[in-house]
Design a protein around this motif. Structure first.
Motif, PDB file in Angstrom:
ATOM      1  N   GLU A 192       0.800  -1.221   0.000  1.00  0.00           N
ATOM      2  CA  GLU A 192       0.000   0.000   0.000  1.00  0.00           C
ATOM      3  C   GLU A 192       0.835   1.275   0.000  1.00  0.00           C
ATOM      4  O   GLU A 192       0.380   2.297  -0.510  1.00  0.00           O
ATOM      5  N   ASN A 193       2.050   1.241   0.534  1.00  0.00           N
ATOM      6  CA  ASN A 193       2.810   2.475   0.706  1.00  0.00           C
ATOM      7  C   ASN A 193       4.022   2.618  -0.188  1.00  0.00           C
ATOM      8  O   ASN A 193       4.473   3.733  -0.423  1.00  0.00           O
ATOM      9  N   LEU A 194       4.569   1.523  -0.654  1.00  0.00           N
ATOM     10  CA  LEU A 194       5.808   1.610  -1.410  1.00  0.00           C
ATOM     11  C   LEU A 194       5.543   1.675  -2.909  1.00  0.00           C
ATOM     12  O   LEU A 194       4.543   1.167  -3.402  1.00  0.00           O
ATOM     13  N   SER A 195       6.472   2.283  -3.593  1.00  0.00           N
ATOM     14  CA  SER A 195       6.339   2.486  -5.038  1.00  0.00           C
ATOM     15  C   SER A 195       6.522   1.180  -5.804  1.00  0.00           C
ATOM     16  O   SER A 195       6.893   0.148  -5.240  1.00  0.00           O
ATOM     17  N   GLU A 196       6.298   1.249  -7.098  1.00  0.00           N
ATOM     18  CA  GLU A 196       6.457   0.081  -7.973  1.00  0.00           C
ATOM     19  C   GLU A 196       7.901  -0.423  -7.984  1.00  0.00           C
ATOM     20  O   GLU A 196       8.157  -1.553  -8.355  1.00  0.00           O
ATOM     21  N   SER A 197       8.849   0.411  -7.587  1.00  0.00           N
ATOM     22  CA  SER A 197      10.252  -0.013  -7.602  1.00  0.00           C
ATOM     23  C   SER A 197      10.586  -0.980  -6.464  1.00  0.00           C
ATOM     24  O   SER A 197      11.708  -1.456  -6.369  1.00  0.00           O
ATOM     25  N   ALA A 198       9.619  -1.304  -5.635  1.00  0.00           N
ATOM     26  CA  ALA A 198       9.833  -2.216  -4.505  1.00  0.00           C
ATOM     27  C   ALA A 198       9.631  -3.678  -4.914  1.00  0.00           C
ATOM     28  O   ALA A 198       9.164  -4.493  -4.128  1.00  0.00           O
ATOM     29  N   LYS A 199      10.018  -4.029  -6.117  1.00  0.00           N
ATOM     30  CA  LYS A 199       9.820  -5.389  -6.629  1.00  0.00           C
ATOM     31  C   LYS A 199      10.518  -6.434  -5.773  1.00  0.00           C
ATOM     32  O   LYS A 199       9.969  -7.503  -5.516  1.00  0.00           O
ATOM     33  N   ASP A 200      11.726  -6.125  -5.320  1.00  0.00           N
ATOM     34  CA  ASP A 200      12.462  -7.102  -4.506  1.00  0.00           C
ATOM     35  C   ASP A 200      11.741  -7.370  -3.190  1.00  0.00           C
ATOM     36  O   ASP A 200      11.681  -8.511  -2.733  1.00  0.00           O
ATOM     37  N   LEU A 201      11.180  -6.328  -2.597  1.00  0.00           N
ATOM     38  CA  LEU A 201      10.428  -6.521  -1.355  1.00  0.00           C
ATOM     39  C   LEU A 201       9.164  -7.335  -1.605  1.00  0.00           C
ATOM     40  O   LEU A 201       8.790  -8.177  -0.801  1.00  0.00           O
ATOM     41  N   ARG A 202       8.505  -7.090  -2.735  1.00  0.00           N
ATOM     42  CA  ARG A 202       7.300  -7.858  -3.058  1.00  0.00           C
ATOM     43  C   ARG A 202       7.644  -9.331  -3.294  1.00  0.00           C
ATOM     44  O   ARG A 202       6.879 -10.214  -2.930  1.00  0.00           O
ATOM     45  N   LYS A 203       8.789  -9.583  -3.884  1.00  0.00           N
ATOM     46  CA  LYS A 203       9.218 -10.965  -4.084  1.00  0.00           C
ATOM     47  C   LYS A 203       9.473 -11.651  -2.744  1.00  0.00           C
ATOM     48  O   LYS A 203       9.147 -12.834  -2.579  1.00  0.00           O
ATOM     49  N   VAL A 204      10.031 -10.931  -1.796  1.00  0.00           N
ATOM     50  CA  VAL A 204      10.242 -11.483  -0.459  1.00  0.00           C
ATOM     51  C   VAL A 204       8.895 -11.817   0.179  1.00  0.00           C
ATOM     52  O   VAL A 204       8.712 -12.897   0.752  1.00  0.00           O
ATOM     53  N   ILE A 205       7.929 -10.906   0.047  1.00  0.00           N
ATOM     54  CA  ILE A 205       6.588 -11.125   0.601  1.00  0.00           C
ATOM     55  C   ILE A 205       5.969 -12.373  -0.008  1.00  0.00           C
ATOM     56  O   ILE A 205       5.409 -13.214   0.690  1.00  0.00           O
ATOM     57  N   VAL A 206       6.058 -12.514  -1.319  1.00  0.00           N
ATOM     58  CA  VAL A 206       5.465 -13.671  -1.997  1.00  0.00           C
ATOM     59  C   VAL A 206       6.112 -14.960  -1.507  1.00  0.00           C
ATOM     60  O   VAL A 206       5.420 -15.951  -1.248  1.00  0.00           O
ATOM     61  N   THR A 207       7.411 -14.957  -1.337  1.00  0.00           N
ATOM     62  CA  THR A 207       8.102 -16.143  -0.835  1.00  0.00           C
ATOM     63  C   THR A 207       7.640 -16.495   0.570  1.00  0.00           C
ATOM     64  O   THR A 207       7.388 -17.666   0.878  1.00  0.00           O
ATOM     65  N   ILE A 208       7.491 -15.492   1.417  1.00  0.00           N
ATOM     66  CA  ILE A 208       7.038 -15.731   2.792  1.00  0.00           C
ATOM     67  C   ILE A 208       5.610 -16.265   2.788  1.00  0.00           C
ATOM     68  O   ILE A 208       5.279 -17.211   3.509  1.00  0.00           O
ATOM     69  N   VAL A 209       4.740 -15.681   1.961  1.00  0.00           N
ATOM     70  CA  VAL A 209       3.347 -16.141   1.884  1.00  0.00           C
ATOM     71  C   VAL A 209       3.290 -17.551   1.310  1.00  0.00           C
ATOM     72  O   VAL A 209       2.493 -18.378   1.754  1.00  0.00           O
ATOM     73  N   TYR A 210       4.144 -17.851   0.351  1.00  0.00           N
ATOM     74  CA  TYR A 210       4.203 -19.195  -0.222  1.00  0.00           C
ATOM     75  C   TYR A 210       4.589 -20.215   0.854  1.00  0.00           C
ATOM     76  O   TYR A 210       4.020 -21.303   0.931  1.00  0.00           O
ATOM     77  N   ASP A 211       5.560 -19.846   1.689  1.00  0.00           N
ATOM     78  CA  ASP A 211       6.012 -20.751   2.752  1.00  0.00           C
ATOM     79  C   ASP A 211       5.031 -20.813   3.923  1.00  0.00           C
ATOM     80  O   ASP A 211       5.001 -21.804   4.643  1.00  0.00           O
ATOM     81  N   SER A 212       4.252 -19.755   4.119  1.00  0.00           N
ATOM     82  CA  SER A 212       3.283 -19.691   5.233  1.00  0.00           C
ATOM     83  C   SER A 212       1.931 -19.217   4.710  1.00  0.00           C
ATOM     84  O   SER A 212       1.521 -18.082   4.959  1.00  0.00           O
ATOM     85  N   PRO A 213       1.215 -20.058   3.973  1.00  0.00           N
ATOM     86  CA  PRO A 213      -0.052 -19.628   3.365  1.00  0.00           C
ATOM     87  C   PRO A 213      -1.116 -19.220   4.389  1.00  0.00           C
ATOM     88  O   PRO A 213      -2.092 -18.566   4.032  1.00  0.00           O
TER      89      PRO A 213
ATOM     90  N   PRO B 170       7.225 -13.984 -17.599  1.00  0.00           N
ATOM     91  CA  PRO B 170       8.127 -12.913 -17.204  1.00  0.00           C
ATOM     92  C   PRO B 170       7.871 -12.512 -15.757  1.00  0.00           C
ATOM     93  O   PRO B 170       6.957 -13.007 -15.118  1.00  0.00           O
ATOM     94  N   ASP B 171       8.667 -11.614 -15.275  1.00  0.00           N
ATOM     95  CA  ASP B 171       8.563 -11.144 -13.897  1.00  0.00           C
ATOM     96  C   ASP B 171       7.113 -10.843 -13.536  1.00  0.00           C
ATOM     97  O   ASP B 171       6.473 -10.018 -14.165  1.00  0.00           O
ATOM     98  N   PRO B 172       6.544 -11.520 -12.526  1.00  0.00           N
ATOM     99  CA  PRO B 172       5.138 -11.312 -12.168  1.00  0.00           C
ATOM    100  C   PRO B 172       4.861  -9.926 -11.601  1.00  0.00           C
ATOM    101  O   PRO B 172       3.717  -9.525 -11.473  1.00  0.00           O
ATOM    102  N   PHE B 173       5.906  -9.171 -11.306  1.00  0.00           N
ATOM    103  CA  PHE B 173       5.713  -7.839 -10.747  1.00  0.00           C
ATOM    104  C   PHE B 173       5.895  -6.758 -11.804  1.00  0.00           C
ATOM    105  O   PHE B 173       5.855  -5.588 -11.503  1.00  0.00           O
TER     106      PHE B 173
END
Length: 121
Positions: free
Chosen positions: A49-70, A102-105
């Motif tokens: 909600e707060n970070l710009s589109e350039s936060a792709k690496d952070l979004r990838k970290v979030i997706v990995t965490i959600v994948y590991d802890s659905p 391609p990159d999902p983000f």
């Protein structure tokens, strides 16, 4: 965890990529350890909600965490329609091993658009 994200936002504002990379790495380390902590929900919401589109690496970290802890997807705050769908779609792609996409983000999502960026002229 939120401190790393807030510092990442400051680094984004003042164009300090090395600090952004450090914050991303520290957030990833904290998120892997504290993924079941209630602050993780706040961190997910902050990134989307707060970070710009350039936060792709952070979004990838979030997706990995959600994948590991659905179980994180069961939180009511996460289940906001656009955010929930976006997270679920990317987690499903990851679960299915889809690497041909391609990159999902890449591109713009309605969920991630910011109307006023104070640091962009």
């Amino acid at each position: 965890m939120l401190l790393h994200l807030q510092l990442w936002e400051v680094a984004d504002k003042y164009l300090v990529p090395d600090l952004q990379a450090l914050c991303t790495r520290r957030f990833k380390e904290a998120a892997e350890y504290y993924h079941s902590h209630p602050e993780m929900i706040d961190a997910i919401l902050f990134v989307y909600e707060n970070l710009s589109e350039s936060a792709k690496d952070l979004r990838k970290v979030i997706v990995t965490i959600v994948y590991d802890s659905p179980i994180l997807l069961e939180d009511a705050e996460i289940q906001e329609p656009v955010l929930y769908k976006e997270l679920c779609d990317v987690v499903v792609l990851l679960a299915n091993g889809r690497t041909d996409r391609p990159d999902p983000f890449e591109g713009k999502s309605q969920c991630f658009q910011r109307s006023n960026w104070p640091h962009v002229s």
